[in-house]
Design a protein around this motif. Structure first.
Motif, PDB file in Angstrom:
ATOM      1  N   PHE A 160       5.410  -3.473  12.021  1.00 24.32           N
ATOM      2  CA  PHE A 160       6.258  -2.544  11.278  1.00 24.32           C
ATOM      3  C   PHE A 160       6.499  -1.232  12.018  1.00 24.32           C
ATOM      4  CE2 PHE A 160       5.106  -5.444   7.999  1.00 24.32           C
ATOM      5  CZ  PHE A 160       6.177  -5.438   7.128  1.00 24.32           C
ATOM      6  N   ALA A 161       5.633  -0.928  12.964  1.00 20.90           N
ATOM      7  CA  ALA A 161       5.762   0.312  13.720  1.00 20.90           C
ATOM      8  C   ALA A 161       5.513   0.042  15.196  1.00 20.90           C
ATOM      9  CB  ALA A 161       4.775   1.358  13.197  1.00 20.90           C
ATOM     10  N   ARG A 162       6.215   0.818  16.019  1.00 19.34           N
ATOM     11  CA  ARG A 162       6.003   0.802  17.470  1.00 19.34           C
ATOM     12  C   ARG A 162       5.362   2.129  17.847  1.00 19.34           C
ATOM     13  NH1 ARG A 162      11.596  -0.399  17.105  1.00 19.34           N
ATOM     14  NH2 ARG A 162      11.987   1.709  17.822  1.00 19.34           N
ATOM     15  N   VAL A 163       4.591   2.110  18.901  1.00 18.95           N
ATOM     16  CA  VAL A 163       3.971   3.343  19.385  1.00 18.95           C
ATOM     17  C   VAL A 163       4.205   3.454  20.881  1.00 18.95           C
ATOM     18  CG1 VAL A 163       1.701   2.299  19.760  1.00 18.95           C
ATOM     19  CG2 VAL A 163       1.879   4.762  19.334  1.00 18.95           C
ATOM     20  N   GLU A 191       1.427  14.488  13.382  1.00 18.64           N
ATOM     21  CA  GLU A 191       2.360  14.962  12.358  1.00 18.64           C
ATOM     22  C   GLU A 191       2.314  14.042  11.137  1.00 18.64           C
ATOM     23  OE1 GLU A 191       7.154  15.685  11.812  1.00 18.64           O
ATOM     24  OE2 GLU A 191       6.369  15.164  13.787  1.00 18.64           O
ATOM     25  N   VAL A 192       2.350  12.744  11.380  1.00 22.47           N
ATOM     26  CA  VAL A 192       2.266  11.765  10.287  1.00 22.47           C
ATOM     27  C   VAL A 192       0.951  11.956   9.549  1.00 22.47           C
ATOM     28  CG1 VAL A 192       2.062   9.308   9.739  1.00 22.47           C
ATOM     29  CG2 VAL A 192       3.773  10.085  11.400  1.00 22.47           C
ATOM     30  N   SER A 200      -5.180   6.793  10.526  1.00 23.67           N
ATOM     31  CA  SER A 200      -5.130   6.010  11.766  1.00 23.67           C
ATOM     32  C   SER A 200      -5.239   4.518  11.481  1.00 23.67           C
ATOM     33  CB  SER A 200      -6.249   6.437  12.718  1.00 23.67           C
ATOM     34  OG  SER A 200      -6.006   7.733  13.190  1.00 23.67           O
ATOM     35  N   GLN A 201      -6.081   4.144  10.517  1.00 23.15           N
ATOM     36  CA  GLN A 201      -6.206   2.731  10.147  1.00 23.15           C
ATOM     37  C   GLN A 201      -4.892   2.195   9.576  1.00 23.15           C
ATOM     38  OE1 GLN A 201      -8.978   1.394  11.909  1.00 23.15           O
ATOM     39  NE2 GLN A 201      -8.479  -0.017  10.282  1.00 23.15           N
ATOM     40  N   HIS A 202      -4.238   2.993   8.751  1.00 28.54           N
ATOM     41  CA  HIS A 202      -2.952   2.571   8.191  1.00 28.54           C
ATOM     42  C   HIS A 202      -1.897   2.433   9.296  1.00 28.54           C
ATOM     43  CE1 HIS A 202      -3.868   2.503   3.935  1.00 28.54           C
ATOM     44  NE2 HIS A 202      -4.501   3.661   4.058  1.00 28.54           N
ATOM     45  N   LEU A 203      -1.894   3.359  10.237  1.00 26.97           N
ATOM     46  CA  LEU A 203      -0.971   3.253  11.374  1.00 26.97           C
ATOM     47  C   LEU A 203      -1.260   1.986  12.182  1.00 26.97           C
ATOM     48  CD1 LEU A 203      -0.832   6.974  12.529  1.00 26.97           C
ATOM     49  CD2 LEU A 203       1.108   5.613  11.719  1.00 26.97           C
ATOM     50  N   LYS A 204      -2.530   1.685  12.333  1.00 25.29           N
ATOM     51  CA  LYS A 204      -2.916   0.468  13.072  1.00 25.29           C
ATOM     52  C   LYS A 204      -2.424  -0.783  12.348  1.00 25.29           C
ATOM     53  CE  LYS A 204      -7.080  -1.837  14.934  1.00 25.29           C
ATOM     54  NZ  LYS A 204      -6.424  -3.083  15.064  1.00 25.29           N
ATOM     55  N   VAL A 205      -2.558  -0.822  11.032  1.00 28.40           N
ATOM     56  CA  VAL A 205      -2.074  -1.983  10.260  1.00 28.40           C
ATOM     57  C   VAL A 205      -0.567  -2.129  10.447  1.00 28.40           C
ATOM     58  CG1 VAL A 205      -1.712  -2.883   7.919  1.00 28.40           C
ATOM     59  CG2 VAL A 205      -3.950  -1.970   8.563  1.00 28.40           C
ATOM     60  N   LEU A 206       0.156  -1.019  10.371  1.00 28.40           N
ATOM     61  CA  LEU A 206       1.614  -1.068  10.568  1.00 28.40           C
ATOM     62  C   LEU A 206       1.958  -1.550  11.971  1.00 28.40           C
ATOM     63  CD1 LEU A 206       2.634   2.226   8.742  1.00 28.40           C
ATOM     64  CD2 LEU A 206       3.130  -0.121   7.988  1.00 28.40           C
ATOM     65  N   ARG A 207       1.243  -1.047  12.952  1.00 23.73           N
ATOM     66  CA  ARG A 207       1.482  -1.438  14.352  1.00 23.73           C
ATOM     67  C   ARG A 207       1.121  -2.902  14.585  1.00 23.73           C
ATOM     68  NH1 ARG A 207      -1.812   2.108  16.510  1.00 23.73           N
ATOM     69  NH2 ARG A 207      -3.445   0.589  16.920  1.00 23.73           N
ATOM     70  N   ASP A 259       0.839  -1.197   0.000  1.00 23.33           N
ATOM     71  CA  ASP A 259       0.000   0.000   0.000  1.00 23.33           C
ATOM     72  C   ASP A 259       0.878   1.253   0.000  1.00 23.33           C
ATOM     73  OD1 ASP A 259      -1.504   2.274   1.495  1.00 23.33           O
ATOM     74  OD2 ASP A 259      -3.049   0.882   0.797  1.00 23.33           O
ATOM     75  N   PRO A 260       0.668   2.175  -0.943  1.00 24.70           N
ATOM     76  CA  PRO A 260       1.519   3.372  -1.015  1.00 24.70           C
ATOM     77  C   PRO A 260       1.416   4.283   0.213  1.00 24.70           C
ATOM     78  CG  PRO A 260      -0.276   3.512  -2.612  1.00 24.70           C
ATOM     79  CD  PRO A 260      -0.313   2.130  -2.018  1.00 24.70           C
ATOM     80  N   VAL A 261       0.259   4.315   0.849  1.00 23.53           N
ATOM     81  CA  VAL A 261       0.121   5.148   2.054  1.00 23.53           C
ATOM     82  C   VAL A 261       0.994   4.574   3.173  1.00 23.53           C
ATOM     83  CG1 VAL A 261      -1.475   5.951   3.847  1.00 23.53           C
ATOM     84  CG2 VAL A 261      -2.183   5.959   1.437  1.00 23.53           C
ATOM     85  N   ARG A 262       0.954   3.271   3.356  1.00 28.24           N
ATOM     86  CA  ARG A 262       1.766   2.667   4.412  1.00 28.24           C
ATOM     87  C   ARG A 262       3.254   2.791   4.109  1.00 28.24           C
ATOM     88  NH1 ARG A 262      -2.934  -0.871   4.772  1.00 28.24           N
ATOM     89  NH2 ARG A 262      -2.036  -2.401   3.338  1.00 28.24           N
TER      90      ARG A 262
END
Length: 114
Positions: free
Chosen positions: A56-59, A28-29, A45-52, A9-12
Motif C-alpha cells: 500500500f505504500a512505497r518508501v 512527519e507522518v 513505524s509498525q503501521h508503516l511497515k504493514v502498509l509497505r 485499521d483506523p491508524v493505517r
C-alpha cells in the motif's frame, strides 16, 4: 494479509489519507498520527511497515529521511472488489446529487427574484 485487513485499521487508513496528498517523511507522518491517536513512534513505524509490506505504500531514502508515498495498486484491487456492491449506494448518491442541484437552483432563483 488481505487488503481489507490492512484497511480495517483506523491508524493505517489515516496514514494513507496523509500520503494521498503526496509523499511525506516518516517523521512527519509519525508526528501527525502520534498526536491524533496517542500512540508511540514505534507503533506508527509498525503501521508503516504493514502498509509497505502489503504494497500500500512505497518508501525511498533521501539521506537519513525515509519518504513514503501511496502505491495505488492494492487500492485498485479493493475498488474492483467493491464494484460489485456499488449498486447499493450509487443510486442513493445520484439522488442526493439531484436534490443538492435542485436546492442550489432554487436558492439562485430566489436571490434573483429578491
Amino acid at each position: 494479509m488481505h487488503a481489507f485487513d490492512v484497511l480495517g485499521d483506523p491508524v493505517r487508513r489515516r496514514i494513507l489519507e496523509l500520503l494521498a496528498d503526496g509523499e511525506r517523511a516518516a517523521g512527519e507522518v509519525s508526528a501527525v498520527v502520534q498526536d491524533e491517536f496517542g500512540i508511540t513512534q514505534p507503533a506508527v513505524s509498525q503501521h508503516l511497515k504493514v502498509l509497505r509490506d502489503n504494497g500500500f505504500a512505497r518508501v525511498r531514502a533521501e539521506g537519513t529521511r525515509r519518504l513514503y508515498a501511496v502505491d495505488p495498486a492494492p487500492l485498485r484491487e479493493a475498488d474492483q472488489w467493491l464494484s460489485v456492491f456499488r449498486r447499493f449506494w450509487t443510486p442513493h448518491l445520484d439522488a442526493l446529487a439531484t436534490e443538492l442541484a435542485r436546492g442550489r437552483r432554487e436558492r439562485q432563483l430566489g436571490q434573483e427574484d429578491g
